[in-house]
Design a protein around this motif. Structure first.
Motif, PDB file in Angstrom:
ATOM      1  N   LYS A   1       1.767  -2.875 -11.235  1.00  0.00           N
ATOM      2  CA  LYS A   1       0.415  -2.346 -11.476  1.00  0.00           C
ATOM      3  C   LYS A   1      -0.044  -1.618 -10.222  1.00  0.00           C
ATOM      4  N   THR A   2      -0.487  -0.383 -10.380  1.00  0.00           N
ATOM      5  CA  THR A   2      -0.977   0.403  -9.252  1.00  0.00           C
ATOM      6  C   THR A   2      -2.471   0.668  -9.417  1.00  0.00           C
ATOM      7  N   VAL A   3      -3.224   0.368  -8.377  1.00  0.00           N
ATOM      8  CA  VAL A   3      -4.682   0.516  -8.402  1.00  0.00           C
ATOM      9  C   VAL A   3      -5.115   1.552  -7.368  1.00  0.00           C
TER      10      VAL A   3
ATOM     11  N   PHE B   1      -7.535   4.132  -1.360  1.00  0.00           N
ATOM     12  CA  PHE B   1      -6.574   3.039  -1.251  1.00  0.00           C
ATOM     13  C   PHE B   1      -5.695   3.112  -2.494  1.00  0.00           C
ATOM     14  N   ASN B   2      -4.402   3.028  -2.315  1.00  0.00           N
ATOM     15  CA  ASN B   2      -3.485   3.039  -3.445  1.00  0.00           C
ATOM     16  C   ASN B   2      -2.547   1.844  -3.278  1.00  0.00           C
TER      17      ASN B   2
ATOM     18  N   GLY C   1       0.821  -1.204   0.000  1.00  0.00           N
ATOM     19  CA  GLY C   1       0.000   0.000   0.000  1.00  0.00           C
ATOM     20  C   GLY C   1       0.854   1.253   0.000  1.00  0.00           C
ATOM     21  N   ASN C   2       0.404   2.253  -0.746  1.00  0.00           N
ATOM     22  CA  ASN C   2       1.145   3.511  -0.871  1.00  0.00           C
ATOM     23  C   ASN C   2       0.375   4.641  -0.186  1.00  0.00           C
TER      24      ASN C   2
END
Length: 297
Positions: free
Chosen positions: A281-283, A140-141, A132-133
């Protein structure tokens, strides 16, 4: 009683889970360090390289979609099968590299241990390179690694087995599929590895092994539009430059570690070769409006 003639081994390619001869029908002589004949190995053609890419692409969906735990089980199974055929590989590596039996045994044992090492990483690498970023907003990242795709691997020329395993195992551990070009001078341990892979629950096409002239096979792989990345461990400086130029046409990832043939393949490898062929991949996902208490979900 007449003396029995030994049965000479016929070495074949390993493509799509099967053992074809080169489509060209060509072979070349493989000799030991004293120039004694060992076997005839298939001399792969450009068509063989293209067939291997087709097989690797076909296998990619299933292999990348398998659970990391399942991939780890299969890599461990490869180690199990190699352990059972240890004596064969010790003999092949000793002949290929001109080593004593004890030194060849150390190389084979390290290669087996390398499969076990990467088997343990399959379900852990995502925790190391993903997570998590923190972001400035109600979101949420999350970043998670995904395999790059089909990877062409030019195996090291001087380390016919341990070097080969060291560049192949991290590629498939992370969900990629591979087209491997074996050491031109010493391809026999690599071709024998195909026999182990075929009986280790590894789906056909995940690993495809070609033997022959490295430059001849590598050129179509570097230029192939359906190859996503290439590891140039087995290329010399001049060939590596040519392949890098060809690979740029479809923006392939290119790994060119230096120096290659002087590398200590027995050293703990680290995670670099796994992360080299991973995409991130970043969501983003909204957490919902913040309430008066500052809580959200």
């Amino acid at each position: 009683m007449s003396e029995r003639l030994s049965v000479l081994k016929t070495y074949k390619l390993y493509v799509g889970g099967k053992f074809p001869r080169s489509e060209s029908g060509r072979v070349y002589e493989v000799t030991d360090s004293k120039n004694n004949w060992l076997a005839n190995a298939p001399l792969s053609s450009r068509k063989d390289a293209r067939d291997a890419v087709v097989a690797a692409r076909k296998a990619f969906g299933g292999w990348s979609g398998a659970t990391a735990y399942n991939r780890g089980q299969i890599l461990y199974r490869i180690a199990e099968m190699l352990e059972g055929r240890r004596d064969q590989y010790v003999a092949e590596v000793a002949d290929a590299e001109g080593l004593s039996k004890s030194k060849a045994a150390a190389q084979v044992d390290a290669a087996i241990d390398r499969w076990v090492w990467y088997a343990g990483w399959t379900d852990k690498i995502a925790q190391v390179v993903g997570g998590g970023n923190p972001v400035a907003g109600p979101y949420f990242n999350l970043s998670s690694p995904e395999p790059t795709g089909v990877v062409a691997v030019l195996a090291p020329q001087e380390s016919s087995f341990l070097g080969l395993v060291s560049v192949l195992a991290p590629v498939i551990a992370t969900g990629n599929t591979a087209v491997v070009v074996a050491s031109e001078k010493s391809p026999l341990p690599a071709l024998s590895l195909g026999e182990v892979l075929a009986t280790s629950d590894l789906p056909g096409g995940v690993v495809n092994i070609l033997s022959g002239r490295t430059a001849e096979i590598a050129a179509p792989l570097a230029a192939h539009q359906d190859v996503n990345a290439i590891d140039l461990a087995g290329a010399d400086e001049a060939l590596a430059k040519e392949l890098e130029i060809a690979a740029a046409d479809n923006l392939k990832r290119v790994l060119r570690p230096q120096p290659v043939d002087d590398a200590d393949w027995s050293a703990t490898p680290g995670t670099d070769r796994m992360t080299a062929f991973l995409e991130t991949k970043t969501v983003w996902h909204p957490t919902g409006a913040l309430g008066a208490s500052g809580s959200s979900y």
